[in-house]
Design an enzyme around this catalytic site. Structure first.
Site, short mmCIF file in Angstrom:
data_model
loop_
_atom_site.label_atom_id
_atom_site.label_comp_id
_atom_site.label_asym_id
_atom_site.label_seq_id
_atom_site.Cartn_x
_atom_site.Cartn_y
_atom_site.Cartn_z
CD GLU A 227 34.87 20.24 55.55
OE1 GLU A 227 35.83 20.88 55.12
OE2 GLU A 227 33.85 20.76 56.04
CE LYS A 229 44.00 16.30 54.52
NZ LYS A 229 44.80 16.55 53.33
NE ARG A 234 42.98 24.79 54.50
CZ ARG A 234 43.33 24.58 55.77
NH1 ARG A 234 44.26 23.67 56.07
NH2 ARG A 234 42.73 25.25 56.74
NE ARG A 254 49.81 23.91 55.28
CZ ARG A 254 50.19 22.73 55.77
NH1 ARG A 254 49.33 21.74 55.81
NH2 ARG A 254 51.40 22.53 56.17
CE LYS A 408 47.24 15.59 58.97
NZ LYS A 408 48.27 16.33 58.22
#
Length: 547
Positions: A227, A229, A234, A254, A408
């Site tokens: 997906e 980023k 966040r 986060r 990531k």
């Protein structure tokens, strides 16, 4: 206080991870409540002091020593707390050494008017190491190489069958001095439970895919989903009912900070029972805006209707952690994703949408999507894509950064060849090295070609490269401005640095008019003369491309 100071001192000079854990575990095991709880709070950054600020201690030392001598000493030592601890002219009048808990409560409760005198009395009573530890508490920068996660690992080691993740799961419902936490870990009490109807759940983090050796061969694409980023913040949106049945909504960063007050326009959208992990973005006219636009909403003291109208906040959901009263974190990601899609569809709120997944059959196809998000499925939002997330389909949602579950894969950074202009000593272990660098690019001015600063960086190089850079700075200094050294940067002399950065913003603070996001030194260009470094037109072109 002396034992806590000795712990900080040992941690600062201990490079080994497991040895740091043992040092903290031994301290927690041998120290009584509430002292060990306050120590844990200090190490994990859980303490805030309203009136105790760095300028208070600077004023105290300047009242007792020559300010010019202090500035020279600070420049030489490289650390404010260590400089004051060594220079403080203690007036010995008592053998009483305050306890850590006494100091922390004093910092929290003493009035602004009385606090300087109280700090001075503590500094008089402590030795050099104790003064250093006290000043580190006040400045809020321990820099001892022990993260909050490492401290929680040390706490977990006190018990049987207690894992660091277990501590993470109860952490955000607790407050210093954590007596219930220690009682549970040591088997003397029940597992702590929060009374917050919308608690924060510790986030799951990803490993940089570049850190995985031969990842294309080691990872099977059939095991993963991908997906986008997004280049935002966040967040976690949580909501639940209190004992009276009233729905309570929270928006967390986060790190678990409650940022609900900064985004009242989003709280109305969190009208469900559950918890969503997602990205905070600005969505305007059906398009995700750049991070530079999102910054207009961050760290604002006053949230006005105009601000919310001009910069409408939005959540793009990645994961569903809780639905109703059901905790989904133990389920495989593929199952949580199906639940999330159905949840967002039923919610039907334009403020919260679903982060789309990227279809791919093999790593080559995913590589192509990463290189061109617009044609890879991101469409008009492609400029807001920071990279890709790879998630194992069978991965549970666990705190921290577990290996092999999430990866990531950021887009390749921008690069510019810039000229080193200024250098300053670092802090902590780097206090004896010139490790903080300001660099610039060429621009045509009224008097010909000139260098204009575009950024600062203090990482990206190895220890060996740092030593080389430090030697260059010392040998090629042409001017000094307090702790800052100006380095030769004529067209045919000087040093070029290849700087990697994530993006550019317009800036009124920089003479160049631009500022870099997350700059780092990627290479030292010993092979390139300064006259061949990049020009401001190169950065201006990147800004235009980014809109």
């Amino acid at each position: 206080m002396n034992r806590f100071a000795a712990l900080l001192d040992r941690l600062a000079y201990e490079p080994r991870r497991n040895a740091k854990i043992r040092l903290m575990a031994d301290y927690f095991r041998e120290t009584e409540d509430p002292e060990r709880g306050y120590a844990l709070a200090a190490i994990t950054g859980a303490l805030t002091f309203r009136h105790a600020k760095p300028n208070v201690i600077r004023t105290l030392i300047e009242e007792r020593t020559d300010p010019y001598l202090f500035d020279l000493s600070r420049d030489f030592v490289g650390d404010t707390a260590e400089t004051i601890a060594l220079m403080w002219p203690a007036e010995r009048g008592s053998n009483y050494v305050p306890a850590l808990g006494e100091i922390i409560l004093g910092l929290q409760e003493t009035s602004k008017l009385d606090l300087p005198g109280q700090i001075a009395r503590w500094l008089d009573a402590l030795d050099e190491t104790g003064r250093w530890a006290l000043l580190k508490l006040i400045t809020g920068a321990l820099r001892i190489g022990a993260s909050a996660r490492l401290a929680k690992t040390a706490v977990a080691s006190l018990g049987e069958n207690i894992q660091p993740d277990d501590v993470e799961l109860v952490w955000h419902g607790l407050e210093p001095p954590y007596e219930t936490l220690f009682a549970w870990v040591e088997g003397r009490g029940p597992r702590p439970e929060t009374e917050n109807p919308a608690p924060f759940r510790p986030p799951m983090l990803a490993t940089a895919i570049e850190d995985t050796a031969n990842w294309r061969e080691a990872l099977d694409p059939a095991d993963f989903t991908a997906e986008w980023k997004w280049d935002g913040i966040r967040v976690q949106a949580a909501s639940g009912r209190d004992p009276e049945g009233t729905l309570s909504a929270r928006l967390y960063s986060r790190t678990g900070e409650d940022v609900s007050g900064a985004f009242p326009d989003l709280l109305g959208a969190i009208d469900f029972e559950g918890a969503i992990d997602g990205e905070l973005l600005i969505l305007k006219e059906g398009r995700v805006q750049s991070f530079n636009v999102l910054q207009q909403r961050l760290n604002r003291k006053a949230i006005t209707p105009k601000l919310m109208a001009d910069y409408p906040a939005h959540i793009r959901a990645y994961d569903l952690l809780v639905e109703g009263e059901e905790d989904l974190r133990g389920l495989p990601f593929a199952e949580r994703r199906i639940r999330l899609e159905n949840f967002i569809r039923r919610l039907g709120n334009p403020r919260i949408d679903l982060s789309p997944q990227v279809k791919f059959a093999d790593w080559n196809e995913l590589t192509a999507a990463r290189a061109d998000p617009a044609t890879g499925g991101a469409g008009v939002d492609a400029d807001a894509v920071e990279g890709l997330m790879l998630k194992r389909k069978d991965a549970p949602y666990v705190p921290g950064r577990p290996k092999g579950l999430w990866f990531k894969w950021k887009r390749d950074p921008f690069n510019v060849d810039a000229v080193l202009m200024y250098a300053q000593r670092g802090s902590g272990k780097r206090s004896s090295f010139y490790s903080d660098y300001t660099f610039g690019v060429w621009r045509s001015g009224d008097e010909g070609e000139e260098l204009v600063p575009v950024g600062k960086a203090y990482f990206g190089f190895t220890d060996e490269e740092l030593a080389e850079l430090d030697r260059f700075v010392r040998k090629n200094t042409i001017n000094r401005f307090g702790p800052v050294r100006e380095v030769t940067h004529e067209p045919d002399t000087g040093l070029v640095l290849e700087v990697a950065f994530e993006g550019l913003n317009r800036s009124t603070r920089h003479r160049s008019g631009v500022a870099m996001r997350f700059p780092r030194i990627s290479r030292i260009r010993w092979d390139k003369p300064p006259k061949e470094a990049d020009r401001i037109e190169h950065l201006e072109a990147l800004l235009r491309e980014a809109g």
